[in-house]
Design a protein around this motif. Structure first.
Motif, PDB file in Angstrom:
ATOM      1  N   THR A  79      -1.390  -1.469  15.440  1.00 38.48           N
ATOM      2  CA  THR A  79      -0.743  -1.089  16.706  1.00 38.48           C
ATOM      3  C   THR A  79      -1.734  -1.121  17.864  1.00 38.48           C
ATOM      4  O   THR A  79      -1.391  -1.480  19.000  1.00 38.48           O
ATOM      5  CB  THR A  79      -0.141   0.319  16.585  1.00 38.48           C
ATOM      6  OG1 THR A  79       0.794   0.337  15.509  1.00 38.48           O
ATOM      7  CG2 THR A  79       0.577   0.720  17.870  1.00 38.48           C
ATOM      8  N   ASP A  80      -2.991  -0.794  17.549  1.00 39.22           N
ATOM      9  CA  ASP A  80      -4.033  -0.781  18.580  1.00 39.22           C
ATOM     10  C   ASP A  80      -4.530  -2.179  18.910  1.00 39.22           C
ATOM     11  O   ASP A  80      -5.419  -2.331  19.750  1.00 39.22           O
ATOM     12  CB  ASP A  80      -5.197   0.100  18.130  1.00 39.22           C
ATOM     13  CG  ASP A  80      -4.803   1.570  18.078  1.00 39.22           C
ATOM     14  OD1 ASP A  80      -3.787   1.930  18.690  1.00 39.22           O
ATOM     15  OD2 ASP A  80      -5.501   2.345  17.395  1.00 39.22           O
ATOM     16  N   GLY A  81      -4.020  -3.217  18.208  1.00 36.95           N
ATOM     17  CA  GLY A  81      -4.366  -4.588  18.565  1.00 36.95           C
ATOM     18  C   GLY A  81      -5.108  -5.391  17.526  1.00 36.95           C
ATOM     19  O   GLY A  81      -5.409  -6.560  17.758  1.00 36.95           O
ATOM     20  N   ASP A  82      -5.424  -4.788  16.364  1.00 34.90           N
ATOM     21  CA  ASP A  82      -6.137  -5.533  15.320  1.00 34.90           C
ATOM     22  C   ASP A  82      -5.115  -6.271  14.465  1.00 34.90           C
ATOM     23  O   ASP A  82      -4.580  -5.747  13.490  1.00 34.90           O
ATOM     24  CB  ASP A  82      -6.952  -4.568  14.464  1.00 34.90           C
ATOM     25  CG  ASP A  82      -7.888  -5.300  13.516  1.00 34.90           C
ATOM     26  OD1 ASP A  82      -7.758  -6.534  13.370  1.00 34.90           O
ATOM     27  OD2 ASP A  82      -8.744  -4.630  12.898  1.00 34.90           O
ATOM     28  N   SER A  83      -4.842  -7.502  14.823  1.00 35.01           N
ATOM     29  CA  SER A  83      -3.794  -8.279  14.152  1.00 35.01           C
ATOM     30  C   SER A  83      -4.199  -8.769  12.765  1.00 35.01           C
ATOM     31  O   SER A  83      -3.350  -9.176  11.976  1.00 35.01           O
ATOM     32  CB  SER A  83      -3.394  -9.477  15.017  1.00 35.01           C
ATOM     33  OG  SER A  83      -4.518 -10.321  15.238  1.00 35.01           O
ATOM     34  N   ARG A  84      -5.519  -8.753  12.456  1.00 37.76           N
ATOM     35  CA  ARG A  84      -5.979  -9.268  11.170  1.00 37.76           C
ATOM     36  C   ARG A  84      -6.241  -8.146  10.157  1.00 37.76           C
ATOM     37  O   ARG A  84      -6.764  -8.406   9.078  1.00 37.76           O
ATOM     38  CB  ARG A  84      -7.267 -10.079  11.375  1.00 37.76           C
ATOM     39  CG  ARG A  84      -7.088 -11.300  12.271  1.00 37.76           C
ATOM     40  CD  ARG A  84      -8.400 -12.055  12.446  1.00 37.76           C
ATOM     41  NE  ARG A  84      -8.882 -12.588  11.187  1.00 37.76           N
ATOM     42  CZ  ARG A  84      -8.486 -13.748  10.663  1.00 37.76           C
ATOM     43  NH1 ARG A  84      -7.598 -14.502  11.328  1.00 37.76           N
ATOM     44  NH2 ARG A  84      -8.969 -14.176   9.529  1.00 37.76           N
ATOM     45  N   ILE A  85      -5.852  -6.931  10.484  1.00 38.62           N
ATOM     46  CA  ILE A  85      -6.113  -5.818   9.584  1.00 38.62           C
ATOM     47  C   ILE A  85      -5.277  -5.956   8.315  1.00 38.62           C
ATOM     48  O   ILE A  85      -4.113  -6.369   8.363  1.00 38.62           O
ATOM     49  CB  ILE A  85      -5.811  -4.467  10.282  1.00 38.62           C
ATOM     50  CG1 ILE A  85      -6.209  -3.288   9.388  1.00 38.62           C
ATOM     51  CG2 ILE A  85      -4.336  -4.356  10.646  1.00 38.62           C
ATOM     52  CD1 ILE A  85      -7.661  -3.119   9.196  1.00 38.62           C
ATOM     53  N   TYR A  86      -5.869  -5.646   7.200  1.00 36.81           N
ATOM     54  CA  TYR A  86      -5.148  -5.660   5.923  1.00 36.81           C
ATOM     55  C   TYR A  86      -4.379  -4.352   5.771  1.00 36.81           C
ATOM     56  O   TYR A  86      -4.923  -3.267   5.951  1.00 36.81           O
ATOM     57  CB  TYR A  86      -6.126  -5.831   4.759  1.00 36.81           C
ATOM     58  CG  TYR A  86      -5.546  -5.420   3.422  1.00 36.81           C
ATOM     59  CD1 TYR A  86      -4.621  -6.223   2.771  1.00 36.81           C
ATOM     60  CD2 TYR A  86      -5.907  -4.211   2.835  1.00 36.81           C
ATOM     61  CE1 TYR A  86      -4.074  -5.837   1.559  1.00 36.81           C
ATOM     62  CE2 TYR A  86      -5.373  -3.814   1.622  1.00 36.81           C
ATOM     63  CZ  TYR A  86      -4.451  -4.637   0.983  1.00 36.81           C
ATOM     64  OH  TYR A  86      -3.917  -4.242  -0.198  1.00 36.81           O
ATOM     65  N   ILE A  87      -3.095  -4.439   5.448  1.00 43.25           N
ATOM     66  CA  ILE A  87      -2.247  -3.256   5.286  1.00 43.25           C
ATOM     67  C   ILE A  87      -1.829  -3.154   3.821  1.00 43.25           C
ATOM     68  O   ILE A  87      -1.105  -4.020   3.316  1.00 43.25           O
ATOM     69  CB  ILE A  87      -1.002  -3.330   6.183  1.00 43.25           C
ATOM     70  CG1 ILE A  87      -1.421  -3.464   7.655  1.00 43.25           C
ATOM     71  CG2 ILE A  87      -0.106  -2.113   5.982  1.00 43.25           C
ATOM     72  CD1 ILE A  87      -0.259  -3.673   8.597  1.00 43.25           C
ATOM     73  N   PRO A  88      -2.286  -2.146   3.109  1.00 40.11           N
ATOM     74  CA  PRO A  88      -1.946  -2.019   1.691  1.00 40.11           C
ATOM     75  C   PRO A  88      -0.469  -1.707   1.489  1.00 40.11           C
ATOM     76  O   PRO A  88       0.184  -1.110   2.347  1.00 40.11           O
ATOM     77  CB  PRO A  88      -2.825  -0.860   1.223  1.00 40.11           C
ATOM     78  CG  PRO A  88      -3.101  -0.057   2.436  1.00 40.11           C
ATOM     79  CD  PRO A  88      -3.155  -1.032   3.568  1.00 40.11           C
TER      80      PRO A  88
END
Length: 260
Positions: free
Chosen positions: A65-74
């Motif tokens: 949500t803060d803008g990190d589009s490449r973050i891995y979401i478990p």
């Protein structure tokens, strides 16, 4: 970077208020507060570093949500949000891999870019193996020897209590002991009456299993009471199955005089 090279610390980057990682080892975002006395850092550590899936997923979604589009979401287990789904996928790299459902750690060699891998359903949580009970500890010859010893001991006890040795036999010994144990004289032995005698039998070496289960195995109708017929048949039937061969199976005093 292949998924099995990731650790849970990499998946959950922890930042200070200014946006910089507290420590990085080998390129991975790893929290290390061993050398800091900053109370705010320690408080933030205690607040943020939770390894269950629900906590990690919540933090990852906030980062996205803060803008990190490449973050891995478990992905969490549909049955328990604190556990990880056994198959995890990272859309950016198109890789999927197997994880430990409890810790979320990737399983080495399980990653693939061609669909989803086949993962075992069990977790790596250590579970103590069930104890296998040996049910043959008091069967056949061992039980027969135990019952012969029991009768011989009762005969010896009769003689030591003043009964004429010429009147001591197997049947008379069985009847005598039954009457002695039947404290309330209601013609049946109850568990409360049996318990003191059981304690004596449990002191015998190498026959503990036979001693512990004697009442239960003789109680043929499972009413938690022992009639004289059940008591007699339980002993006589087993003893008659295999005839005595050794003299010490016939002489009752050899059991009394021989030390345990």
């Amino acid at each position: 970077m292949r998924p099995e090279q990731l650790s849970l610390q990499l998946l959950a980057w922890i930042y200070l208020a200014n946006g910089n990682p507290i420590a990085q080892k080998g390129g991975l975002g790893v929290l290390d507060i061993s050398d800091t006395n900053d109370l705010s850092v320690r408080q933030r550590f205690e607040e943020v570093i939770r390894l269950d899936c629900a906590s990690q997923r919540r933090k990852a979604l906030k980062r996205k949500t803060d803008g990190d589009s490449r973050i891995y979401i478990p992905t969490c287990s549909p049955k328990n949000s604190l556990l990880y789904d056994k198959i995890q996928c990272y859309d950016v790299s198109a890789y999927c891999w197997c994880v430990d459902e409890l810790s979320g750690e990737p399983k080495i060699g399980s990653s693939t870019s061609r669909g989803k891998p086949k993962c075992e359903t069990n977790t790596t949580t250590t579970i103590a193996p069930k104890r296998v009970r040996r049910n043959n500890r008091c069967k056949e010859k061992r039980r027969t020897r135990f019952l012969r010893r029991l009768v011989s001991t009762i005969k010896s006890e009769m003689i030591m209590n003043g009964v004429n040795a010429t009147k001591v036999s197997r049947d008379s010994a069985i009847r005598w002991k039954f009457n002695q144990l039947n404290v309330n004289h209601n013609t049946v032995l109850e568990r409360s009456e049996w318990k003191p005698f059981k304690s004596v039998l449990l002191e015998w070496k190498n026959v503990r299993q036979c001693s512990r289960n004697l009442f239960k195995t003789c109680d043929l109708d499972r009413d938690r009471k022992l009639t004289f017929e059940e008591w007699r048949k339980c002993i006589v039937r087993e003893i008659n199955r295999v005839p005595a061969k050794r003299p010490d199976q016939l002489n009752p005093f050899l059991y009394i005089l021989r030390p345990e």
